[in-house]
Design a protein around this motif. Sequence first.
Motif, PDB file in Angstrom:
ATOM      1  N   LEU A 203       0.826  -1.205   0.000  1.00 20.45           N
ATOM      2  CA  LEU A 203       0.000   0.000   0.000  1.00 20.45           C
ATOM      3  C   LEU A 203       0.864   1.260   0.000  1.00 20.45           C
ATOM      4  CD1 LEU A 203      -2.821  -0.923   2.560  1.00 20.45           C
ATOM      5  CD2 LEU A 203      -3.021  -0.781   0.076  1.00 20.45           C
ATOM      6  N   GLU A 204       1.913   1.247   0.799  1.00 21.89           N
ATOM      7  CA  GLU A 204       2.768   2.431   0.886  1.00 21.89           C
ATOM      8  C   GLU A 204       3.525   2.670  -0.410  1.00 21.89           C
ATOM      9  OE1 GLU A 204       3.620   3.150   5.575  1.00 21.89           O
ATOM     10  OE2 GLU A 204       4.968   1.741   4.561  1.00 21.89           O
TER      11      GLU A 204
ATOM     12  N   THR B  93       2.342   1.997  -3.360  1.00 18.09           N
ATOM     13  CA  THR B  93       1.340   2.593  -4.251  1.00 18.09           C
ATOM     14  C   THR B  93       1.072   4.046  -3.882  1.00 18.09           C
ATOM     15  OG1 THR B  93       0.276   0.439  -4.565  1.00 18.09           O
ATOM     16  CG2 THR B  93      -1.022   2.401  -5.100  1.00 18.09           C
ATOM     17  N   LEU B  94       0.936   4.320  -2.587  1.00 15.51           N
ATOM     18  CA  LEU B  94       0.677   5.690  -2.143  1.00 15.51           C
ATOM     19  C   LEU B  94       1.838   6.613  -2.480  1.00 15.51           C
ATOM     20  CD1 LEU B  94      -0.926   5.014   1.372  1.00 15.51           C
ATOM     21  CD2 LEU B  94      -2.088   5.794  -0.688  1.00 15.51           C
TER      22      LEU B  94
ATOM     23  N   ASN C  91       1.732   7.376  -6.175  1.00 16.48           N
ATOM     24  CA  ASN C  91       0.659   8.300  -6.528  1.00 16.48           C
ATOM     25  C   ASN C  91       0.911   9.708  -6.004  1.00 16.48           C
ATOM     26  OD1 ASN C  91      -0.680   6.206  -7.762  1.00 16.48           O
ATOM     27  ND2 ASN C  91      -2.017   5.783  -6.019  1.00 16.48           N
TER      28      ASN C  91
ATOM     29  N   ARG D  81       1.446  11.177   1.474  1.00 19.84           N
ATOM     30  CA  ARG D  81       1.725   9.752   1.604  1.00 19.84           C
ATOM     31  C   ARG D  81       1.437   9.262   3.012  1.00 19.84           C
ATOM     32  NH1 ARG D  81       6.168   6.468   2.827  1.00 19.84           N
ATOM     33  NH2 ARG D  81       7.529   8.245   3.177  1.00 19.84           N
TER      34      ARG D  81
ATOM     35  N   ALA E  58      -5.406   8.818   3.344  1.00 15.65           N
ATOM     36  CA  ALA E  58      -4.907   8.097   2.171  1.00 15.65           C
ATOM     37  C   ALA E  58      -4.840   6.592   2.442  1.00 15.65           C
ATOM     38  CB  ALA E  58      -3.527   8.626   1.794  1.00 15.65           C
ATOM     39  N   TYR E  59      -4.364   6.223   3.616  1.00 18.53           N
ATOM     40  CA  TYR E  59      -4.328   4.802   3.994  1.00 18.53           C
ATOM     41  C   TYR E  59      -5.750   4.249   4.080  1.00 18.53           C
ATOM     42  CZ  TYR E  59       0.654   4.974   5.213  1.00 18.53           C
ATOM     43  OH  TYR E  59       2.027   5.081   5.179  1.00 18.53           O
TER      44      TYR E  59
ATOM     45  N   ALA F   9      -7.138   3.633   0.618  1.00 20.71           N
ATOM     46  CA  ALA F   9      -6.480   2.481  -0.011  1.00 20.71           C
ATOM     47  C   ALA F   9      -6.980   1.171   0.580  1.00 20.71           C
ATOM     48  CB  ALA F   9      -4.967   2.600   0.164  1.00 20.71           C
TER      49      ALA F   9
ATOM     50  N   THR G 110     -10.501   0.370  -0.654  1.00 20.53           N
ATOM     51  CA  THR G 110     -10.401  -0.158  -2.022  1.00 20.53           C
ATOM     52  C   THR G 110      -9.973  -1.620  -2.000  1.00 20.53           C
ATOM     53  OG1 THR G 110      -9.841   2.018  -2.927  1.00 20.53           O
ATOM     54  CG2 THR G 110      -9.246   0.102  -4.255  1.00 20.53           C
ATOM     55  N   THR G 111      -9.026  -1.954  -1.132  1.00 21.17           N
ATOM     56  CA  THR G 111      -8.569  -3.341  -1.006  1.00 21.17           C
ATOM     57  C   THR G 111      -9.703  -4.250  -0.528  1.00 21.17           C
ATOM     58  OG1 THR G 111      -6.342  -2.555  -0.449  1.00 21.17           O
ATOM     59  CG2 THR G 111      -6.843  -4.848   0.038  1.00 21.17           C
TER      60      THR G 111
ATOM     61  N   THR H  24      -6.226  -6.876   5.903  1.00 21.37           N
ATOM     62  CA  THR H  24      -6.826  -5.580   5.583  1.00 21.37           C
ATOM     63  C   THR H  24      -7.644  -5.060   6.763  1.00 21.37           C
ATOM     64  OG1 THR H  24      -6.948  -6.212   3.243  1.00 21.37           O
ATOM     65  CG2 THR H  24      -8.277  -4.331   3.944  1.00 21.37           C
TER      66      THR H  24
END
Length: 299
Positions: free
Chosen positions: A34-35, A37-38, A41, A49, A54-55, A58, A61-62, A83
């Motif tokens: 995840l990190e 990807t963050l 982005n 980040r 943001a976490y 994400a 979404t997961t 998750t």
Amino acid sequence: MQSDEFSAALAKIRPHTNSKLPHQRKPAQLLAALEATLEQNAGSSENSRQSPTAYFAALITTLEECILRKELSLDEGSTLAATLYLLAMVVPFVQPTVLRANLSKLYQILPQLLPLAIPNHAPPLRSLISIFGSICSSMDQAMIQSTLNTTGNTPSATSVAIRQTLSSLLELTLDHRPKVRKRAAEVVKDILDSPPSPFIVHPWSHLVANWSCAVMAQSANSSVATGKKGTGEGIDRMIHLLAFLRTVPYIFSSSGSEMSPAGSEGHSTNVEMMTKYLLAAPKLSNAYLTQASYQLLTA
């Protein structure tokens, strides 16, 4: 200060990517993914980040991807369990406004996971309990009142889901697993301890009082029907219930009666019923139950 606490919480997870324990390894590996990807982005924006929001986005979404792909295993090392573990850690740091804005989506995703977790997956269940606790504590006056349906309007699907989830949380305060029971009791207490403005007593207090009276009645009747005084599932449920009620005795206070659809009459009925059950507890021949009843009566 909260940012430092959030960073510290993440830092405790990161070193375990090569752990031999699946319940440690998978969350760390998922967090690393995840990190990455963050960071990609966000580019050079460190603040973005590291944002709890943001976490949170994400992880939601997961969760959606797991459900879409029907990857619903909650065994140790599963993506879904990892998750939920990370989400339970992140949600307390997310702004209440963000949680309220995502309320409908959260209650479309999360309640369907409870039946999967309750029977045999205590760690993910505790994660779910914590997540629901943070979400419920973020709700404002209008959201809470919509779950009471005192105006005669048809409640929304989200309001119904919230009310059903509250019922599940209450039942979990009586769970046979001590860690699950303890976490559920803590979460319900935290919710009731944080009523939305302008309330002094949480509007859900009368719902919890009604539920507790029903549990006492059903459990007492069950104990009498089985003829096993001092033992049995009914006795255990009453003992767990009284242990929980000792932490929230104010749900029977008169200051909460104005939030009850039944008004002060409903409040008086709850007080009278619970008092009757507590005074009758010694007849069930369980020393702990008798002591717990006396302690609640004098609280």
